[in-house]
Design a protein around this motif. Structure first.
Motif, PDB file in Angstrom:
ATOM      1  N   PRO A 102       8.749  -5.987 -11.489  1.00 37.97           N
ATOM      2  CA  PRO A 102       8.699  -7.432 -11.743  1.00 37.97           C
ATOM      3  C   PRO A 102      10.066  -8.054 -12.051  1.00 37.97           C
ATOM      4  CG  PRO A 102       6.824  -6.380 -12.781  1.00 37.97           C
ATOM      5  CD  PRO A 102       7.735  -5.269 -12.295  1.00 37.97           C
ATOM      6  N   VAL A 103      10.997  -7.277 -12.596  1.00 34.63           N
ATOM      7  CA  VAL A 103      12.360  -7.786 -12.813  1.00 34.63           C
ATOM      8  C   VAL A 103      12.996  -8.081 -11.460  1.00 34.63           C
ATOM      9  CG1 VAL A 103      14.683  -7.183 -13.619  1.00 34.63           C
ATOM     10  CG2 VAL A 103      12.686  -6.617 -15.018  1.00 34.63           C
ATOM     11  N   VAL A 104      12.873  -7.143 -10.540  1.00 30.50           N
ATOM     12  CA  VAL A 104      13.418  -7.324  -9.191  1.00 30.50           C
ATOM     13  C   VAL A 104      12.777  -8.543  -8.531  1.00 30.50           C
ATOM     14  CG1 VAL A 104      13.641  -6.267  -6.898  1.00 30.50           C
ATOM     15  CG2 VAL A 104      13.948  -4.864  -8.970  1.00 30.50           C
ATOM     16  N   SER A 105      11.474  -8.656  -8.646  1.00 27.72           N
ATOM     17  CA  SER A 105      10.761  -9.806  -8.063  1.00 27.72           C
ATOM     18  C   SER A 105      11.254 -11.126  -8.640  1.00 27.72           C
ATOM     19  CB  SER A 105       9.254  -9.686  -8.306  1.00 27.72           C
ATOM     20  OG  SER A 105       8.738  -8.547  -7.673  1.00 27.72           O
ATOM     21  N   ARG A 106      11.528 -11.140  -9.932  1.00 27.30           N
ATOM     22  CA  ARG A 106      12.007 -12.362 -10.580  1.00 27.30           C
ATOM     23  C   ARG A 106      13.391 -12.749 -10.053  1.00 27.30           C
ATOM     24  NH1 ARG A 106      10.750 -12.938 -16.919  1.00 27.30           N
ATOM     25  NH2 ARG A 106       8.607 -13.072 -16.131  1.00 27.30           N
ATOM     26  N   LEU A 107      14.249 -11.757  -9.807  1.00 28.84           N
ATOM     27  CA  LEU A 107      15.561 -12.040  -9.221  1.00 28.84           C
ATOM     28  C   LEU A 107      15.415 -12.586  -7.799  1.00 28.84           C
ATOM     29  CD1 LEU A 107      17.653  -8.957 -10.417  1.00 28.84           C
ATOM     30  CD2 LEU A 107      17.712 -11.281 -11.327  1.00 28.84           C
ATOM     31  N   LEU A 108      14.502 -12.006  -7.041  1.00 27.71           N
ATOM     32  CA  LEU A 108      14.270 -12.491  -5.673  1.00 27.71           C
ATOM     33  C   LEU A 108      13.740 -13.924  -5.675  1.00 27.71           C
ATOM     34  CD1 LEU A 108      12.756  -9.320  -3.960  1.00 27.71           C
ATOM     35  CD2 LEU A 108      15.123 -10.144  -3.902  1.00 27.71           C
ATOM     36  N   ARG A 109      12.905 -14.263  -6.652  1.00 25.88           N
ATOM     37  CA  ARG A 109      12.421 -15.649  -6.767  1.00 25.88           C
ATOM     38  C   ARG A 109      13.568 -16.600  -7.091  1.00 25.88           C
ATOM     39  NH1 ARG A 109       8.013 -13.289  -9.043  1.00 25.88           N
ATOM     40  NH2 ARG A 109       8.612 -13.728 -11.181  1.00 25.88           N
ATOM     41  N   ALA A 110      14.485 -16.171  -7.937  1.00 28.34           N
ATOM     42  CA  ALA A 110      15.648 -17.005  -8.259  1.00 28.34           C
ATOM     43  C   ALA A 110      16.470 -17.255  -6.997  1.00 28.34           C
ATOM     44  CB  ALA A 110      16.501 -16.339  -9.338  1.00 28.34           C
ATOM     45  N   TYR A 111      16.621 -16.230  -6.165  1.00 24.78           N
ATOM     46  CA  TYR A 111      17.345 -16.397  -4.902  1.00 24.78           C
ATOM     47  C   TYR A 111      16.608 -17.381  -3.992  1.00 24.78           C
ATOM     48  CZ  TYR A 111      19.566 -15.287  -0.459  1.00 24.78           C
ATOM     49  OH  TYR A 111      20.219 -15.370   0.745  1.00 24.78           O
ATOM     50  N   ALA A 112      15.297 -17.235  -3.908  1.00 25.65           N
ATOM     51  CA  ALA A 112      14.499 -18.157  -3.086  1.00 25.65           C
ATOM     52  C   ALA A 112      14.607 -19.592  -3.585  1.00 25.65           C
ATOM     53  CB  ALA A 112      13.036 -17.707  -3.066  1.00 25.65           C
ATOM     54  N   ASP A 113      14.848 -19.738  -4.890  1.00 26.46           N
ATOM     55  CA  ASP A 113      14.992 -21.068  -5.487  1.00 26.46           C
ATOM     56  C   ASP A 113      16.426 -21.596  -5.413  1.00 26.46           C
ATOM     57  OD1 ASP A 113      12.306 -21.119  -6.088  1.00 26.46           O
ATOM     58  OD2 ASP A 113      12.569 -20.495  -8.177  1.00 26.46           O
ATOM     59  N   GLY A 114      17.337 -20.849  -4.772  1.00 24.88           N
ATOM     60  CA  GLY A 114      18.684 -21.353  -4.544  1.00 24.88           C
ATOM     61  C   GLY A 114      19.824 -20.629  -5.221  1.00 24.88           C
ATOM     62  N   ALA A 115      19.543 -19.623  -6.065  1.00 24.72           N
ATOM     63  CA  ALA A 115      20.633 -18.883  -6.729  1.00 24.72           C
ATOM     64  C   ALA A 115      21.287 -17.933  -5.728  1.00 24.72           C
ATOM     65  CB  ALA A 115      20.081 -18.089  -7.907  1.00 24.72           C
ATOM     66  N   SER A 116      22.608 -17.942  -5.669  1.00 25.82           N
ATOM     67  CA  SER A 116      23.302 -16.983  -4.797  1.00 25.82           C
ATOM     68  C   SER A 116      23.752 -15.749  -5.568  1.00 25.82           C
ATOM     69  CB  SER A 116      24.498 -17.644  -4.108  1.00 25.82           C
ATOM     70  OG  SER A 116      25.475 -18.025  -5.050  1.00 25.82           O
ATOM     71  N   VAL A 117      23.770 -15.846  -6.892  1.00 27.52           N
ATOM     72  CA  VAL A 117      24.039 -14.711  -7.777  1.00 27.52           C
ATOM     73  C   VAL A 117      23.061 -14.840  -8.944  1.00 27.52           C
ATOM     74  CG1 VAL A 117      25.706 -13.570  -9.282  1.00 27.52           C
ATOM     75  CG2 VAL A 117      26.492 -14.668  -7.167  1.00 27.52           C
ATOM     76  N   ALA A 118      22.254 -13.811  -9.163  1.00 24.67           N
ATOM     77  CA  ALA A 118      21.278 -13.836 -10.254  1.00 24.67           C
ATOM     78  C   ALA A 118      21.410 -12.547 -11.055  1.00 24.67           C
ATOM     79  CB  ALA A 118      19.865 -13.993  -9.714  1.00 24.67           C
ATOM     80  N   VAL A 119      21.478 -12.690 -12.360  1.00 24.33           N
ATOM     81  CA  VAL A 119      21.669 -11.551 -13.256  1.00 24.33           C
ATOM     82  C   VAL A 119      20.479 -11.464 -14.202  1.00 24.33           C
ATOM     83  CG1 VAL A 119      23.124 -10.599 -15.090  1.00 24.33           C
ATOM     84  CG2 VAL A 119      24.175 -11.783 -13.145  1.00 24.33           C
ATOM     85  N   ALA A 120      19.871 -10.281 -14.268  1.00 23.13           N
ATOM     86  CA  ALA A 120      18.792 -10.074 -15.229  1.00 23.13           C
ATOM     87  C   ALA A 120      19.366 -10.111 -16.638  1.00 23.13           C
ATOM     88  CB  ALA A 120      18.097  -8.739 -14.980  1.00 23.13           C
ATOM     89  N   ALA A 121      18.702 -10.852 -17.511  1.00 19.19           N
ATOM     90  CA  ALA A 121      19.102 -10.935 -18.911  1.00 19.19           C
ATOM     91  C   ALA A 121      17.925 -10.487 -19.769  1.00 19.19           C
ATOM     92  CB  ALA A 121      19.513 -12.359 -19.269  1.00 19.19           C
ATOM     93  N   TYR A 122      18.246  -9.887 -20.894  1.00 19.48           N
ATOM     94  CA  TYR A 122      17.232  -9.374 -21.806  1.00 19.48           C
ATOM     95  C   TYR A 122      17.538  -9.958 -23.179  1.00 19.48           C
ATOM     96  CZ  TYR A 122      16.650  -6.317 -17.834  1.00 19.48           C
ATOM     97  OH  TYR A 122      16.461  -5.852 -16.563  1.00 19.48           O
ATOM     98  N   GLU A 123      16.651 -10.842 -23.622  1.00 23.16           N
ATOM     99  CA  GLU A 123      16.870 -11.589 -24.865  1.00 23.16           C
ATOM    100  C   GLU A 123      18.237 -12.274 -24.832  1.00 23.16           C
ATOM    101  OE1 GLU A 123      15.904  -9.231 -28.304  1.00 23.16           O
ATOM    102  OE2 GLU A 123      14.087  -8.481 -27.354  1.00 23.16           O
ATOM    103  N   GLY A 124      18.563 -12.828 -23.675  1.00 22.96           N
ATOM    104  CA  GLY A 124      19.787 -13.594 -23.495  1.00 22.96           C
ATOM    105  C   GLY A 124      21.028 -12.792 -23.142  1.00 22.96           C
ATOM    106  N   ALA A 125      20.964 -11.468 -23.223  1.00 24.22           N
ATOM    107  CA  ALA A 125      22.126 -10.630 -22.917  1.00 24.22           C
ATOM    108  C   ALA A 125      22.094 -10.186 -21.458  1.00 24.22           C
ATOM    109  CB  ALA A 125      22.140  -9.414 -23.831  1.00 24.22           C
ATOM    110  N   PRO A 126      23.142 -10.486 -20.678  1.00 19.20           N
ATOM    111  CA  PRO A 126      23.155 -10.089 -19.271  1.00 19.20           C
ATOM    112  C   PRO A 126      23.269  -8.579 -19.114  1.00 19.20           C
ATOM    113  CG  PRO A 126      25.250 -11.089 -19.887  1.00 19.20           C
ATOM    114  CD  PRO A 126      24.344 -11.207 -21.070  1.00 19.20           C
TER     115      PRO A 126
END
Length: 192
Positions: A102-126
């Motif tokens: 689901p983390v990977v899926s969330r990054l892919l959704r961010a890309y679909a929404d226009g992000a060209s670079v997306a970083v997973a963050a955990y409690e705000g920490a990249p």
């Protein structure tokens, strides 16, 4: 969307290449490929090094002969091996077994929404994984050196980065030592 699993290190503090370590009856390399695949990535490239003959079902294996120079050379080798049609790739690390699909899926959704670079963050920490659009691969490769992967590029281009909160989905802890592995084995059922 492609997936890239960096799995070249020797695991010097662990005493064995991390890709070959078993957790919950599965090698970390297989777990990483499954996470990327289940999250929506295809094809998947795995960069190997310390374990050069590692077989990796479900992925294309690329050997990095410079693996002992650090993660930067493995990231470059993986980006260079991406198929021509890939518009972006999710870069994951083999030693983070509790990063979930689901983390990977969330990054892919961010890309679909226009992000060209997306970083997973955990409690705000990249942390990882990181999605990088093809238009940035050359610059990421140029900035990757030693044990620094995409971090230098990300820090130099904060305006490009979309942080995607994933603390509700996974634990980004990595396995570097025998003690880390013991903790992971004790917790293996928490996220599976």
């Amino acid at each position: 969307m492609a997936g890239l699993l960096l799995a070249a290190g020797s695991g010097s503090r662990l005493g064995t290449p991390k890709a070959t370590v078993r957790l919950g009856g599965e090698r970390l390399v297989d777990r990483g490929v499954r996470t990327l695949s289940d999250g929506g990535c295809a094809p998947i490239v795995v960069v190997t090094g310390a374990a050069p003959d590692l077989t990796v079902p479900g992925a294309r294996r690329v050997h990095n002969p410079l693996w002992d120079t650090g993660m930067g050379s493995s990231l470059r080798a993986g980006l260079d091996a991406m198929p021509e049609g890939a518009t972006a790739t999710v870069v994951a690390l083999v030693d983070q077994p509790f990063v979930t699909a689901p983390v990977v899926s969330r990054l892919l959704r961010a890309y679909a929404d226009g992000a060209s670079v997306a970083v997973a963050a955990y409690e705000g920490a990249p942390r990882n994984p990181v999605l990088i659009g093809r238009e940035h691969w050359a610059a990421v490769g140029e900035s990757a050196a030693g044990d620094v992967g995409a971090r230098a590029f990300l820090r130099a281009n904060p305006d490009l980065v979309t942080y995607v909160e994933c603390g509700d989905l996974a634990d980004p802890s990595d396995i570097d030592t025998v003690e880390d592995l013991a903790r992971a084995r004790a917790a293996v059922n928490l996220f599976d």
